[in-house]
Every structure is written in C-alpha cells, then in structure tokens.
Design an enzyme around this catalytic site. Structure first.
Site, PDB file in Angstrom:
ATOM      1  N   HIS A 186       0.825  -1.217   0.000  1.00  0.00           N
ATOM      2  CA  HIS A 186       0.000   0.000   0.000  1.00  0.00           C
ATOM      3  C   HIS A 186       0.861   1.271   0.000  1.00  0.00           C
ATOM      4  O   HIS A 186       0.543   2.243   0.681  1.00  0.00           O
ATOM      5  CB  HIS A 186      -0.934   0.010   1.224  1.00  0.00           C
ATOM      6  CG  HIS A 186      -1.992  -1.042   1.183  1.00  0.00           C
ATOM      7  ND1 HIS A 186      -3.202  -0.862   0.547  1.00  0.00           N
ATOM      8  CD2 HIS A 186      -2.029  -2.303   1.704  1.00  0.00           C
ATOM      9  CE1 HIS A 186      -3.944  -1.964   0.676  1.00  0.00           C
ATOM     10  NE2 HIS A 186      -3.249  -2.853   1.370  1.00  0.00           N
ATOM     11  N   ASP A 246      -0.409  -5.583   5.883  1.00  0.00           N
ATOM     12  CA  ASP A 246      -1.477  -6.353   5.253  1.00  0.00           C
ATOM     13  C   ASP A 246      -1.335  -6.378   3.737  1.00  0.00           C
ATOM     14  O   ASP A 246      -0.722  -5.504   3.130  1.00  0.00           O
ATOM     15  CB  ASP A 246      -2.838  -5.768   5.627  1.00  0.00           C
ATOM     16  CG  ASP A 246      -3.028  -4.346   5.102  1.00  0.00           C
ATOM     17  OD1 ASP A 246      -2.087  -3.559   5.230  1.00  0.00           O
ATOM     18  OD2 ASP A 246      -4.108  -4.043   4.564  1.00  0.00           O
ATOM     19  N   GLU A 247      -1.932  -7.388   3.139  1.00  0.00           N
ATOM     20  CA  GLU A 247      -2.142  -7.488   1.695  1.00  0.00           C
ATOM     21  C   GLU A 247      -0.883  -7.272   0.850  1.00  0.00           C
ATOM     22  O   GLU A 247      -0.938  -6.665  -0.220  1.00  0.00           O
ATOM     23  CB  GLU A 247      -3.240  -6.503   1.262  1.00  0.00           C
ATOM     24  CG  GLU A 247      -4.605  -6.821   1.881  1.00  0.00           C
ATOM     25  CD  GLU A 247      -5.706  -5.899   1.392  1.00  0.00           C
ATOM     26  OE1 GLU A 247      -6.855  -6.350   1.281  1.00  0.00           O
ATOM     27  OE2 GLU A 247      -5.411  -4.713   1.127  1.00  0.00           O
ATOM     28  N   VAL A 248       0.250  -7.781   1.309  1.00  0.00           N
ATOM     29  CA  VAL A 248       1.430  -7.709   0.436  1.00  0.00           C
ATOM     30  C   VAL A 248       1.277  -8.729  -0.688  1.00  0.00           C
ATOM     31  O   VAL A 248       0.752  -9.828  -0.486  1.00  0.00           O
ATOM     32  CB  VAL A 248       2.737  -7.949   1.225  1.00  0.00           C
ATOM     33  CG1 VAL A 248       2.967  -6.841   2.223  1.00  0.00           C
ATOM     34  CG2 VAL A 248       2.743  -9.298   1.912  1.00  0.00           C
TER      35      VAL A 248
END
Length: 542
Positions: free
Chosen positions: A252, A317-319
C-alpha cells in the site's frame, strides 16, 4: 419504593434507563428530580482533562432539552425534588492514556440535593459525565432526571474500543475528524486508529522527507500539518480517546514512489494492476533494497515522536508476492544470493523494522498477515489486528498474542455500496451492507473458552475504508452502527446473569442514542421510520 435491576432487564426499557452503552450496574427509584440548571464542580484533585470535560458537559447538559422518541407523548412529569449541582471527585489526576487507563466511575443521583460522580482517573470522569448527560431529559420548559434515586457503577469490559479510519483514499477536514471524535466520546469509544496514509495519498506533513506530503498529498490544503495533528491528538485526549497512527509497510505504498521511486517495486502497473495489488494503484517497497528499510525507519523515527501513544501500527497487510517475484531488481538480488527468496526478504524486512520500532519504546500493532501470511514471528508483545475471519481471533490468542478484532464480515462499515470500479457493475468484495444488528450480534470471544486466552482479547474496532466515503457522507456511514460495536465493547455481550442481549431488546435505547447524537450535531442515519422509534417493539418481525 426502589426498583433494583441488573442490566439484562434494563436493556429493553426506555426513558431514564435508555443509556448507551448500558452500565454494568444500575439501581433506580420511582421519583423524578428537577434538573433545570446544573452546575458541575470538582472537589480535591483535578486536571486539565477534568476541567475541559466539566466545561464541555455543563454547556451540553444545560443547552440541550432532549426527549426520546418513545417518550413523545409523555407530557410534563411531576418532580419530587430538585438537583442543581453535580460534584466530581477523582482519586488520581494522572492523565496517562493507554490500555491500562482506569475508566471506571460511580454516579449517584438523589431525589433532592447534590449528585456525585466518583472516578479513579480523569477519564472515568469523562465517561461518567457522558452517562449523567444522558440521564437529563427535557420536561416542558425545564428538565428532569427520571426514576431517582439512581446509583450506577460502571466500567468497560474491553480496554480497546476503536474506530479504524482511512484518510488517504479521500481527504477529511480537521473539523470533520473532530466531529467524529465527539461522536466517539458520546459512545464511550476510546481509540482512534488513524490509517493516515495509503497508496493513494500521503496527506500528513513530513519534516524528515518533505517530498512525501509535497508530492503525495492531493493538495496543500488537503494536508494534515503538525499543528493539525497535535490539535487532533489533544482534542481526542480531552475526550479520553487515544490516537494510534498507522503507517502501512511494505504494501500500500505507491504514493512513496512519487518521492522515492528508487525504492519501489511494481509501481502503478497497468492495465493488469490486479496481478500486483488488491486495488489500484499498485506499488510496494522493494524489500531487496536496504534503502527501503532505512526509509521505513526514518518514518518511524519521525512519527513516533509526533504521536505520543505508546502503540504504533506498522500495517503489514495485503502484500503481493508477484510485485517482488517479477521485479528485475529483486530477481537480480536473489540470483546473487542463493538460498534467499522473497519470503526470507520479507522476514528480514519485518525483523529490521519491528526491531527498530522497539528501540523507540513503542509497542507494535500490526495486521494479522504479518503473522499468519509470512514466516516472520513477531515478538509476543505485538498486538495483532485481525480482520479476515473469526478463526483468526482464536488462532492469535492460542499463540499468546494480544488481539483487536476488526472482522470484515461484521465491522467493515464501508461495505454494501457496490463496486467502485467504473467498468464493473457488480458488488464489492465485502458486500453486503453491515446492519447495526449484524454489528451488534458479533461476538469477538465466540468459541474461546480458556480464561487466559480471553484476557488476550483487548477489544474491537469498526473500520471505515474511504474508497466511497468523504466528510460529506461520513456521519451516516459510521453512526449509529459504530454505536452498536461501542456497547458490546463497553458492556459486553451479556449481562451479569449471563443473558445475551438481543437487538430487539436494545433497539429502543439505540434509537434514543441516535436521535440524541443528531441533536448534538452528528448526522447519524435513521434505523427505522420514526413511527417505529416512537412505538418500541411494534416493528419487530413476528
């Protein structure tokens, strides 16, 4: 004659007992007390937080004349006594605000004479004053407190009762954030988790790397400068609310590339952004480059000084592994270092960053993927924020980690507005809309029976991601659904007898809270037609 009732019975009653969140214990009488003009004073210890709260609530109580929807035909009640003063006492004037802050209070309202509020800390005073303000109701041209004498003993079940709030995707003015903090205080919430930056913008001033906000904010007027941040933190503190910042790494982070392109991977890959990111624009810190760690630690060094709370959120998160496996620089590094791979690079990144945060004296707060979706093993002092499913809570506490739950299925308040990608007429990934009933029915401790593991549950956070929200719609997005979480985090899911409160039982009280917030300037969305609010229970499904 006095009527004593524990909170299970209180949950369904309107009028004087319609407090939100419901207190742990309340004893009431059968008289009514005039409260035309209330003066609040402090005896003994005081503090700036107490002084500010007294001034704020004295103005609020004497300025509003609220009558609950269910009481619209009540008329003027006869009073047996009068109350003109509330006396406040605190044991300690220590204004330290954190997980161990004592928010308990005891409130006594007599039929006639002076009410008393006793608390262990300034923040117990803040909570008790909110409760007292909810007891005062309009009574013709005067005001009254019904069903006196009243005795309340109250304290929260969970020490972390929060809102995770995204200001990167769309900008929110400082005044709109202050209004959110007001509403949080009205609901006894105590943690503003500020997801201040993300891929879309870097709206906070950076003194160490000025290009971040100069090139990363939507505009200079859409920037939180140091003075703005300090104002928000102080405003929150006066309302007993911690401000925990989140600077999400290594994913992100597209916006970082506007200033530091040399430390980025997969920056704004088009048209197939979905191969590299959960949403556009793609971009992650290049974990093969030591400069990415140096950048992250510079950010940590700067913002741990600006934000005083002892907890600091590192994201995680969400790598997306594709971002790195297809990056030429990462491939070149791995070719020169046999035995290493993307997973070992990610472990190294997390280790260096978390170790550096520890040197600042802060506690790491991180999304669950840091533990569950990588080979990195965080220090057990780390707080995990779980969001993927209920099983994540169980897994985390079973491994000895402290947990805050933001289960998307119950607590993502942005869901339910359909897709925001203009060439796809479909649902969003997290639809449907989370009703206040669905929020209220979530039980963070479900299926956890070990008392030691239950103690590791710090609390809950509703979340508002801002793809489809900004300050013009935010009140209705949050309230009163966030209020539903606030009660279950303060009062728990069940009363002292073990009865689990139902949405049918609490609806009338939440109606009252919603209309009270509207009267206080919070544009909370309606739960039902006004007719239903005026006729408790009449709109229940047979």
């Amino acid at each position: 004659m006095k009527l004593s009732a524990m909170i299970g019975f209180l949950a369904a009653l309107p009028s004087a007992l319609a407090l939100w969140p419901i207190p742990r214990t309340l004893t009431q009488g059968t008289s009514n007390t005039q409260a035309a003009l209330v003066t609040i004073s402090v005896q003994g210890n005081s503090s700036p937080v107490v002084t500010s709260a007294i001034s704020r609530y004295q103005k609020l109580i004497n300025g509003e004349s609220f009558v609950a929807p269910a009481d619209y035909k009540r008329g003027i009640v006869k009073t047996a006594g009068s109350l003109s003063c509330l006396t406040v006492t605190i044991k300690s004037a220590d204004e330290t605000l954190g997980l161990h802050t004592d928010e308990s209070y005891t409130l006594d309202v007599p039929v006639n004479g002076t009410a008393t509020l006793k608390a262990q800390s300034p923040y117990g005073v803040v909570r008790g004053l909110e409760t007292f303000s909810q007891l005062v109701t309009g009574n013709g041209y005067s005001k009254a407190i019904l069903n006196t004498p009243i005795h309340i003993e109250d304290s929260p079940v969970y020490p972390h009762r929060g809102l995770s709030f995204d200001t990167s995707r769309n900008f929110y003015s400082v005044n709109s954030i202050l209004r959110i903090l007001d509403a949080m205080a009205y609901n006894k919430m105590n943690t503003f988790h500020w997801h201040v930056v993300d891929a879309h913008s870097w709206p906070i001033e950076s003194k160490s790397i000025p290009g971040l906000h100069q090139k990363g904010a939507y505009s200079s007027s859409m920037t939180y400068y140091y003075a703005d941040v300090k104002r928000i933190i102080q405003y929150a503190k006066e309302r007993g609310i911690r401000v925990i910042p989140e600077f999400d790494v290594p994913g992100h982070t597209y916006i970082v590339g506007q200033t530091k392109p040399e430390i980025m991977s997969c920056t704004n890959k088009l048209p197939n952004w979905d191969h590299f990111a959960a949403e556009p624009p793609s971009g992650q810190l290049n974990i093969a480059k030591p400069e990415s760690i140096e950048f992250t630690n510079t950010i940590i060094s700067e913002y741990t000084k600006l934000f005083p709370d002892n907890v600091f959120h590192l994201g995680g998160d969400e790598v997306n592994r594709n971002c790195w496996t297809e990056d030429p620089d990462v491939q070149k590094y791995l070719a020169a270092h046999p035995g290493e791979d993307v997973e070992s690079l990610l472990v190294n990144f997390y280790t260096k960053v978390h170790d550096y945060l520890e040197t600042t004296g802060k506690t790491a707060y991180t999304w669950e993927e840091t533990l569950f979706h990588s080979k990195y093993v965080p220090n057990n002092s780390t707080i995990l924020q779980v969001w993927i499913d209920q099983a994540s809570v169980q897994k985390a506490v079973a491994q000895g980690y402290r947990v805050v739950s933001s289960s998307y299925d119950a607590y993502y308040l942005d869901c339910g507005h359909g897709a925001w990608l203009p060439n796809w007429d479909g649902n969003s990934w997290c639809d449907p809309f989370k009703t206040w009933m669905h929020v209220y029915n979530y039980d963070v401790a479900a299926n956890i029976t070990d008392p030691a593991q239950k103690k590791l549950i710090l609390g809950t956070e509703v979340a508002l991601w801002s793809e489809q929200s900004d300050e013009h719609v935010i009140d209705g997005r949050l309230w009163p659904r966030a209020s539903a979480m606030a009660e279950t985090a303060w009062s728990g899911k069940m009363d002292a007898s073990g009865h689990v409160r139902t949405t049918g039982e609490v609806a009338s009280r939440l109606h009252e809270q919603r209309y009270r917030m509207v009267g206080r300037g919070i544009n909370a969305e309606p739960m039902q037609p006004l007719w239903c609010a005026r006729n408790p229970g009449a709109c229940n499904l047979p």
